[in-house]
Design a protein around this motif. Structure first.
Motif, short mmCIF file in Angstrom:
data_model
loop_
_atom_site.label_atom_id
_atom_site.label_comp_id
_atom_site.label_asym_id
_atom_site.label_seq_id
_atom_site.Cartn_x
_atom_site.Cartn_y
_atom_site.Cartn_z
N ALA A 196 -9.29 -5.58 -0.28
CA ALA A 196 -9.54 -4.24 -0.79
C ALA A 196 -9.93 -3.34 0.36
CB ALA A 196 -10.64 -4.26 -1.85
N MET A 197 -9.45 -2.10 0.35
CA MET A 197 -9.78 -1.19 1.46
C MET A 197 -9.70 0.26 1.02
SD MET A 197 -6.38 -1.91 3.76
CE MET A 197 -4.74 -1.31 3.28
N LEU A 198 -10.51 1.08 1.67
CA LEU A 198 -10.57 2.52 1.44
C LEU A 198 -10.34 3.21 2.77
CD1 LEU A 198 -11.30 4.84 -0.60
CD2 LEU A 198 -13.64 4.64 0.26
N GLN A 199 -9.39 4.16 2.81
CA GLN A 199 -9.09 4.87 4.06
C GLN A 199 -9.05 6.38 3.82
OE1 GLN A 199 -6.17 2.93 6.97
NE2 GLN A 199 -5.43 2.16 5.00
N TYR A 200 -9.62 7.11 4.77
CA TYR A 200 -9.55 8.58 4.76
C TYR A 200 -8.64 9.02 5.90
CZ TYR A 200 -10.87 13.44 5.56
OH TYR A 200 -10.84 14.80 5.75
N PHE A 201 -7.73 9.97 5.61
CA PHE A 201 -6.75 10.42 6.60
C PHE A 201 -6.85 11.93 6.80
CE2 PHE A 201 -5.01 6.92 4.09
CZ PHE A 201 -4.67 6.00 5.07
N ALA A 253 0.84 -1.20 0.00
CA ALA A 253 0.00 0.00 0.00
C ALA A 253 0.88 1.26 0.00
CB ALA A 253 -0.93 0.01 1.20
N PHE A 254 0.43 2.28 -0.70
CA PHE A 254 1.20 3.51 -0.84
C PHE A 254 1.48 4.17 0.51
CE2 PHE A 254 1.32 8.15 -1.47
CZ PHE A 254 2.32 8.27 -2.43
N ILE A 255 0.49 4.22 1.38
CA ILE A 255 0.61 4.94 2.65
C ILE A 255 1.69 4.36 3.54
CG2 ILE A 255 -1.12 3.54 3.84
CD1 ILE A 255 -0.68 7.37 4.17
N TYR A 256 2.05 3.09 3.35
CA TYR A 256 3.05 2.45 4.21
C TYR A 256 4.45 2.50 3.62
CZ TYR A 256 -1.16 0.77 6.49
OH TYR A 256 -2.38 0.71 7.13
N ARG A 257 4.63 3.26 2.55
CA ARG A 257 5.96 3.52 2.03
C ARG A 257 6.58 4.70 2.79
NH1 ARG A 257 7.70 -0.42 -1.74
NH2 ARG A 257 5.87 -1.13 -2.91
N ALA A 258 7.86 4.94 2.56
CA ALA A 258 8.49 6.15 3.10
C ALA A 258 8.21 7.27 2.10
CB ALA A 258 9.98 5.94 3.28
N ILE A 259 7.24 8.16 2.43
CA ILE A 259 6.81 9.23 1.52
C ILE A 259 7.16 10.57 2.16
CG2 ILE A 259 4.89 10.16 0.19
CD1 ILE A 259 5.42 7.25 -0.43
N TYR A 268 6.81 1.48 6.61
CA TYR A 268 5.93 0.61 7.38
C TYR A 268 4.96 1.39 8.28
CZ TYR A 268 9.61 -2.81 6.29
OH TYR A 268 10.54 -3.59 5.66
N ASP A 269 5.15 2.70 8.45
CA ASP A 269 4.47 3.45 9.51
C ASP A 269 3.09 3.95 9.11
OD1 ASP A 269 5.39 5.25 12.22
OD2 ASP A 269 3.86 6.15 10.94
N GLY A 270 3.01 4.78 8.07
CA GLY A 270 1.73 5.29 7.61
C GLY A 270 1.24 6.55 8.27
N THR A 271 1.97 7.11 9.24
CA THR A 271 1.57 8.35 9.90
C THR A 271 2.49 9.50 9.49
OG1 THR A 271 2.99 8.11 11.86
CG2 THR A 271 0.86 6.98 11.89
N PRO A 272 2.03 10.75 9.59
CA PRO A 272 2.87 11.90 9.21
C PRO A 272 3.83 12.31 10.32
CG PRO A 272 0.73 12.69 9.87
CD PRO A 272 0.66 11.19 9.95
N SER A 273 4.47 11.35 10.94
CA SER A 273 5.28 11.60 12.14
C SER A 273 6.53 12.43 11.88
CB SER A 273 5.68 10.28 12.80
OG SER A 273 6.49 9.51 11.91
#
Length: 239
Positions: A160-165, A97-103, A111-116
């Protein structure tokens, strides 16, 4: 404290609450001053999954990570896990999943997925938590809400999943950036389809689509409004 999942008929609820407290000496504030600051924050997760059929197991839930509201008040309210691996969590975890990359644009670590990692002032540095102390004491935190489904039949399996952040609190981040920042982080859709040839070898494909929110544009400019589309083909061996 984690709660071990217990089945109630077809339903499997999951929940976890983490609370942290402590102190950080000689912390550099956004205004350039140095102070000994108090740490107090929390995060929680909750989800509900239903085993309707082997081909259809819907789930719903979300995360809450507290953010910091003031970069100069002598307190750290942001929750940054030492090592967060939501990428492998049983409900919303997905390998590619895109959100769990280092972006870097999202301030997320691998692996994180948060805007830490958002809110770090490169001139003074405010490392606090995260891998190798790479996260930010001025992190806006995150609230996510999502739903999805998974299932399997014979050698096939899907998810399959949909997430709003959205950012939980942008106050400290605004102190660092010097401008108003919307709390909308983005929306992501992920779908994975895998064929297991044996217990040791499989082929899979993950399509991941992320639509950035207004908060990302406030941070990086109007050019950062394009939808990110990532498709990953995976061959996996396990022994």
């Amino acid at each position: 404290m984690p709660v071990v999942p217990t089945d109630f008929g077809i339903f499997t609820p999951r929940a976890e609450l983490v609370y942290i407290t402590g102190e950080k000496d000689n912390h550099e504030l956004a205004n350039g001053n140095t102070d000994d600051v108090d740490i107090e924050s929390y995060a929680l997760f909750a989800a509900l999954e239903a085993d309707v059929h082997s081909l259809f197991k819907p789930f719903i839930g979300g995360y809450f990570y507290q953010g910091d509201g003031d970069a100069n008040d002598g307190d750290i309210d942001a929750y940054n896990a030492v090592t967060n691996i939501a990428r492998y969590a049983p409900v919303f975890g997905m390998e590619n999943a895109f959100i769990y990359r280092a972006i870097p644009v999202l301030g997320s670590n691998l692996y994180d997925g948060t805007p830490s990692m958002l809110g770090i002032d490169e001139d003074i540095g405010q490392g606090y938590g995260g891998i190798s102390n790479s996260a930010s004491a001025n992190s806006p935190g995150m609230v996510s809400m999502g739903l999805g489904a998974k299932g399997s039949r014979d050698n096939w399996e899907y998810k399959a999943m949909l997430q709003y952040f959205q950012f939980e609190d942008t106050g400290a981040l605004e102190d660092v950036e010097g401008n108003s920042i919307d709390d909308e982080m983005g929306l992501e859709f992920d779908v994975n389809l895998t064929y297991n040839f044996t217990n040791h070898f499989s082929l899979g494909n993950t399509l991941s689509i992320f639509e950035p929110g207004d908060g990302i544009q406030d941070l990086h400019g109007d050019d950062f409004d394009q939808t990110a589309i990532m498709n990953t083909f995976e061959m996996r061996w396990s022994f």
